[in-house]
Design a protein around this motif. Structure first.
Motif, PDB file in Angstrom:
ATOM      1  N   ALA A 256     -31.714  35.520  57.862  1.00 44.40           N
ATOM      2  CA  ALA A 256     -31.807  36.306  56.625  1.00 44.40           C
ATOM      3  C   ALA A 256     -30.452  36.393  55.936  1.00 44.40           C
ATOM      4  O   ALA A 256     -30.365  36.291  54.695  1.00 44.40           O
ATOM      5  N   ASP A 257     -29.378  36.557  56.714  1.00 44.64           N
ATOM      6  CA  ASP A 257     -28.038  36.588  56.125  1.00 44.64           C
ATOM      7  C   ASP A 257     -27.690  35.259  55.474  1.00 44.64           C
ATOM      8  O   ASP A 257     -27.102  35.218  54.375  1.00 44.64           O
ATOM      9  N   LEU A 258     -28.063  34.156  56.104  1.00 41.27           N
ATOM     10  CA  LEU A 258     -27.777  32.844  55.533  1.00 41.27           C
ATOM     11  C   LEU A 258     -28.531  32.643  54.209  1.00 41.27           C
ATOM     12  O   LEU A 258     -27.980  32.093  53.234  1.00 41.27           O
ATOM     13  N   ARG A 259     -29.799  33.059  54.182  1.00 40.57           N
ATOM     14  CA  ARG A 259     -30.580  32.915  52.939  1.00 40.57           C
ATOM     15  C   ARG A 259     -29.993  33.780  51.833  1.00 40.57           C
ATOM     16  O   ARG A 259     -29.926  33.347  50.665  1.00 40.57           O
ATOM     17  N   LYS A 260     -29.583  34.974  52.142  1.00 46.39           N
ATOM     18  CA  LYS A 260     -28.995  35.856  51.146  1.00 46.39           C
ATOM     19  C   LYS A 260     -27.713  35.259  50.574  1.00 46.39           C
ATOM     20  O   LYS A 260     -27.490  35.253  49.354  1.00 46.39           O
ATOM     21  N   LYS A 266     -25.999  30.270  44.795  1.00 35.75           N
ATOM     22  CA  LYS A 266     -26.720  29.607  43.695  1.00 35.75           C
ATOM     23  C   LYS A 266     -26.465  30.336  42.374  1.00 35.75           C
ATOM     24  O   LYS A 266     -26.213  29.700  41.329  1.00 35.75           O
ATOM     25  N   GLN A 267     -26.551  31.660  42.378  1.00 35.96           N
ATOM     26  CA  GLN A 267     -26.298  32.436  41.172  1.00 35.96           C
ATOM     27  C   GLN A 267     -24.854  32.260  40.701  1.00 35.96           C
ATOM     28  O   GLN A 267     -24.587  32.141  39.501  1.00 35.96           O
ATOM     29  N   ARG A 268     -23.920  32.219  41.626  1.00 36.85           N
ATOM     30  CA  ARG A 268     -22.517  32.063  41.270  1.00 36.85           C
ATOM     31  C   ARG A 268     -22.279  30.681  40.633  1.00 36.85           C
ATOM     32  O   ARG A 268     -21.550  30.545  39.634  1.00 36.85           O
ATOM     33  N   ILE A 269     -22.923  29.650  41.184  1.00 29.75           N
ATOM     34  CA  ILE A 269     -22.765  28.295  40.650  1.00 29.75           C
ATOM     35  C   ILE A 269     -23.379  28.178  39.254  1.00 29.75           C
ATOM     36  O   ILE A 269     -22.803  27.585  38.327  1.00 29.75           O
ATOM     37  N   SER A 270     -24.566  28.770  39.072  1.00 26.89           N
ATOM     38  CA  SER A 270     -25.202  28.718  37.738  1.00 26.89           C
ATOM     39  C   SER A 270     -24.369  29.468  36.702  1.00 26.89           C
ATOM     40  O   SER A 270     -24.256  29.049  35.531  1.00 26.89           O
ATOM     41  N   LEU A 271     -23.750  30.580  37.097  1.00 24.54           N
ATOM     42  CA  LEU A 271     -22.897  31.326  36.185  1.00 24.54           C
ATOM     43  C   LEU A 271     -21.663  30.512  35.802  1.00 24.54           C
ATOM     44  O   LEU A 271     -21.263  30.485  34.626  1.00 24.54           O
ATOM     45  N   LEU A 272     -21.082  29.813  36.745  1.00 24.52           N
ATOM     46  CA  LEU A 272     -19.925  28.971  36.456  1.00 24.52           C
ATOM     47  C   LEU A 272     -20.302  27.833  35.509  1.00 24.52           C
ATOM     48  O   LEU A 272     -19.557  27.485  34.587  1.00 24.52           O
TER      49      LEU A 272
END
Length: 281
Positions: A256-260, A266-272
């Motif tokens: 669960a920690d790995l998925r989080k 993913k969100q950080r990469i899309s924001l960049l």
């Protein structure tokens, strides 16, 4: 001078095992006798030089009131005695030596013991074994008194009383030796720590280990660090995932920690990517 065999009356008694029977009588006024069993000391594995096989007499059933000096006096009638040794049980292994001050040594074990009498000549062994059993050997005589019972207890009690001055001297001497040992150990540890320090190029001097082992710094400081590291490692593993369901839950929490973390990445990469997009207007 030792008396000859013919001058004595009676015969020697030999029991199974090759032991000759000798009679001990505490004093001339005593009405009872004690039996002592002796034979020539012959052991194949004997390696101790102070027990020569041809001049050592082995004793069994030695009574508590017979000390080393007493046995030396009793058996001196058969010849010159070199040494006498008493032990709780037979054996060639040396008795553990207690390195304590005579003021602090514990009382010896009371009871029947075994003994080893070393003569100067081998002839004395034959004379002792052929001594008649009906002629008792006196333990306490007018020339050499042996105390026992209440008198012996009172004598030991008086000898156990130590003057404060003597006790203080013994304690001071012990503490002086202790401080000297501590100083030597501290100097050795400092010397080893200096040898294990890195030089200007970052090299550490190590000692050569035995074949098949990994070389490592050989010092007390390095050993202590290794021990502390192993202790911390054991504490971390202690009682962790002891049961199967605990191990399963730990794996689920890890996934669960790995998925989080994956979703956050993913969100950080899309924001960049959105921030780097070219916008002319």
């Amino acid at each position: 001078m030792a008396p000859s065999e013919k001058s004595r009356g009676g015969e020697a008694v030999v029991i199974p095992g090759g032991f000759a029977v000798l009679s001990l009588q505490f004093s001339a006024d005593s009405g009872s006798q004690h039996k002592l069993y002796v034979k020539e000391h012959r052991v194949r594995v004997e390696t101790r030089t102070h027990r020569p096989l041809d001049r050592t007499l082995f004793l069994l059933n030695v009574p508590p009131y017979c000390s080393q000096s007493t046995l030396s006096h009793i058996f001196s009638r058969f010849g010159a005695v070199v040494s006498v040794e008493l032990s709780d049980r037979p054996g060639s292994a040396p008795a553990p030596e207690v390195k304590l001050s005579p003021l602090f040594k514990p009382a010896g074990k009371q009871g029947f013991k075994v003994g080893y009498v070393v003569f100067r000549r081998a002839k004395s062994i034959r004379l002792a074994k052929s001594h008649p059993h009906n002629v008792p050997l006196l333990v306490s005589t007018e020339q050499r008194l042996v105390t026992t019972g209440l008198q012996k207890w009172a004598q030991q009690y008086r000898q156990a009383i130590v003057s404060p001055e003597e006790l203080q001297q013994s304690v001071d001497a012990f503490m002086l030796q202790y401080d000297q040992r501590k100083e030597e150990q501290a100097k050795e540890q400092e010397k080893e720590a200096e040898e294990q320090k890195e030089d200007e190029e970052g090299w550490v001097k190590v000692t050569r280990a035995s074949k098949g082992t990994k070389a490592r710094p050989h010092s007390e400081a390095a050993n202590q660090k290794a021990i502390q590291k192993e202790t911390r490692k054991k504490k971390r593993k202690e009682l962790m995932n002891f049961y199967t369901w605990q191990h399963r839950n730990t794996q689920k929490e890890h996934i669960a920690d790995l998925r989080k973390k994956f979703e956050e990445d993913k969100q950080r990469i899309s924001l960049l990517r959105a921030q780097r997009k070219f916008r002319p207007y």
